[in-house]
Design a protein around this motif. Structure first.
Motif, PDB file in Angstrom:
ATOM      1  N   ARG A  25       0.831  -1.202   0.000  1.00 37.87           N
ATOM      2  CA  ARG A  25       0.000   0.000   0.000  1.00 37.87           C
ATOM      3  C   ARG A  25       0.863   1.249   0.000  1.00 37.87           C
ATOM      4  O   ARG A  25       0.587   2.203  -0.719  1.00 37.87           O
ATOM      5  N   ARG A  26       1.941   1.260   0.779  1.00 38.19           N
ATOM      6  CA  ARG A  26       2.814   2.414   0.796  1.00 38.19           C
ATOM      7  C   ARG A  26       3.531   2.568  -0.545  1.00 38.19           C
ATOM      8  O   ARG A  26       3.747   3.667  -1.028  1.00 38.19           O
ATOM      9  N   ARG A  27       3.910   1.436  -1.176  1.00 36.44           N
ATOM     10  CA  ARG A  27       4.574   1.508  -2.461  1.00 36.44           C
ATOM     11  C   ARG A  27       3.658   2.109  -3.510  1.00 36.44           C
ATOM     12  O   ARG A  27       4.061   2.930  -4.311  1.00 36.44           O
ATOM     13  N   MET A  28       2.390   1.710  -3.519  1.00 33.49           N
ATOM     14  CA  MET A  28       1.436   2.284  -4.459  1.00 33.49           C
ATOM     15  C   MET A  28       1.284   3.771  -4.229  1.00 33.49           C
ATOM     16  O   MET A  28       1.186   4.557  -5.164  1.00 33.49           O
ATOM     17  N   SER A  29       1.273   4.184  -2.976  1.00 30.61           N
ATOM     18  CA  SER A  29       1.112   5.598  -2.665  1.00 30.61           C
ATOM     19  C   SER A  29       2.301   6.402  -3.169  1.00 30.61           C
ATOM     20  O   SER A  29       2.126   7.467  -3.774  1.00 30.61           O
ATOM     21  N   SER A  30       3.506   5.922  -2.970  1.00 28.50           N
ATOM     22  CA  SER A  30       4.691   6.639  -3.434  1.00 28.50           C
ATOM     23  C   SER A  30       4.735   6.691  -4.958  1.00 28.50           C
ATOM     24  O   SER A  30       5.141   7.701  -5.542  1.00 28.50           O
ATOM     25  N   ALA A  34       4.766  10.087  -7.225  1.00 27.48           N
ATOM     26  CA  ALA A  34       5.797  10.304  -8.245  1.00 27.48           C
ATOM     27  C   ALA A  34       5.161  10.631  -9.598  1.00 27.48           C
ATOM     28  O   ALA A  34       5.628  11.521 -10.331  1.00 27.48           O
ATOM     29  N   ALA A  35       4.085   9.920  -9.937  1.00 28.00           N
ATOM     30  CA  ALA A  35       3.394  10.195 -11.197  1.00 28.00           C
ATOM     31  C   ALA A  35       2.805  11.597 -11.206  1.00 28.00           C
ATOM     32  O   ALA A  35       2.886  12.320 -12.208  1.00 28.00           O
TER      33      ALA A  35
END
Length: 320
Positions: A25-30, A34-35
């Protein structure tokens, strides 16, 4: 033999984790942040240089903006009255007709000549690259230089075009001062200016067509014309569509060439919607910004309609 406890079995069955890897979940948020960070400059550019000017142009067309109203900031709201005045004007029909002729003849001639040159240079002969570069010169010159050159060439008294025609026994033609020839003069100049763009785009499209298709067509007995009509032209259709669309949008907004050569005259013989908009805003010494903005918005609507037609045809082609 050592005994294995239940805790060790459970630990062995659990999936291995890599130290330092954030939860999904944190990876998706970062990734999302970035996008957005990469998208932000583009969004700001579109908002500042496209959305805001378009909003201001619409606002101009809905109010009665004069130089005094710009200073005092008290422009009267008129709604669609400016559009009604433009459409009911005696010049609207003439400007619309001239715009249609100017755009259609220009883009058809530019495309036809550009396609012929692209096919010609696709054969890869000696000096092909040099000649192709020479055809790009009109595209590289500033428009004011090109338009001024054409004004000199088409001059009634000492222009080189009339001199050449006179050598063949053809009498003097008042290219820029005759109502019958003024529109054709600016069309000829605009065609010359747009050919290099069509040449570059269509030549690039030809590079993506496999040579095996031509060899197979030649083995089947197809001559040069049949290979062009059955192979080149159909496979070049997507590139042709975007070339014509860009040519339409560019030609709709041509002002500088016409203004330098004829200023929309004599009378209104070469007046187009774009030149009319420019004349109302800056060309009379008494600026009338609101009608000028209304005419400009009409051009935007025409360009958008052409874009939607292109998208519709592309989606229809993808479905078939």
């Amino acid at each position: 033999m050592n005994s294995i406890t239940a805790a060790e079995v459970a630990g062995a069955a659990a999936p291995a984790t890599t130290a330092g890897v954030p939860p999904p979940r944190r990876r998706m948020s970062s990734t999302r942040w970035a996008a957005l960070a990469f998208l932000a400059p583009l969004a700001a550019y579109l908002a500042i240089f496209y959305a805001y000017p378009l909003y201001r142009n619409v606002e101009l067309s809905l109010h009665d903006y004069t130089p005094r109203a710009f200073v005092q900031g008290n422009a009267e709201f008129l709604g669609l009255d400016n559009y009604a005045d433009v459409v009911s004007s005696s010049m609207f029909g003439l400007a619309l007709r001239n715009t249609a002729l100017f755009v259609l003849i220009s883009i058809v001639a530019q495309y036809a000549v550009g396609l012929a040159l692209a096919v010609f240079f696709h054969r890869r002969f000696r000096l092909s690259a040099v000649l192709r570069a020479m055809f790009l010169v009109p595209w590289l010159l500033p428009l004011i230089v090109s338009a001024s050159t054409w004004s000199w060439m088409l001059n009634s008294e000492n222009g080189i075009v009339n001199s050449v025609l006179g050598a063949f026994g053809i009498g003097q033609i008042n290219w820029l001062t005759s109502p019958d020839w003024a529109l054709w003069s600016v069309i000829i100049a605009n065609i010359w200016l747009g050919i290099p763009f069509n040449l570059v785009i269509l030549y690039a499209g030809l590079q993506n067509i496999s040579g095996d298709l031509y060899e197979a067509a030649a083995l089947d007995g197809a001559n040069a014309w049949q290979r062009f009509w059955r192979v080149t032209f159909p496979l070049l259709r997507p590139v042709s569509a975007i070339t014509l669309l860009l040519g339409l949008i560019y030609t709709l907004k041509v002002v500088d060439v016409i203004w330098i050569m004829t200023t929309g005259g004599p009378g209104n013989a070469s007046l187009t919607l774009a030149v009319w908009s420019y004349r109302e805003a800056f060309g009379t010494g008494q600026p009338d910004f609101s009608p000028a903005a209304a005419v400009g918005n009409m051009l935007i609507v025409i360009a958008l309609a052409a874009g939607f037609v292109y998208l519709y045809l592309q989606r229809r082609q993808e479905r078939t």
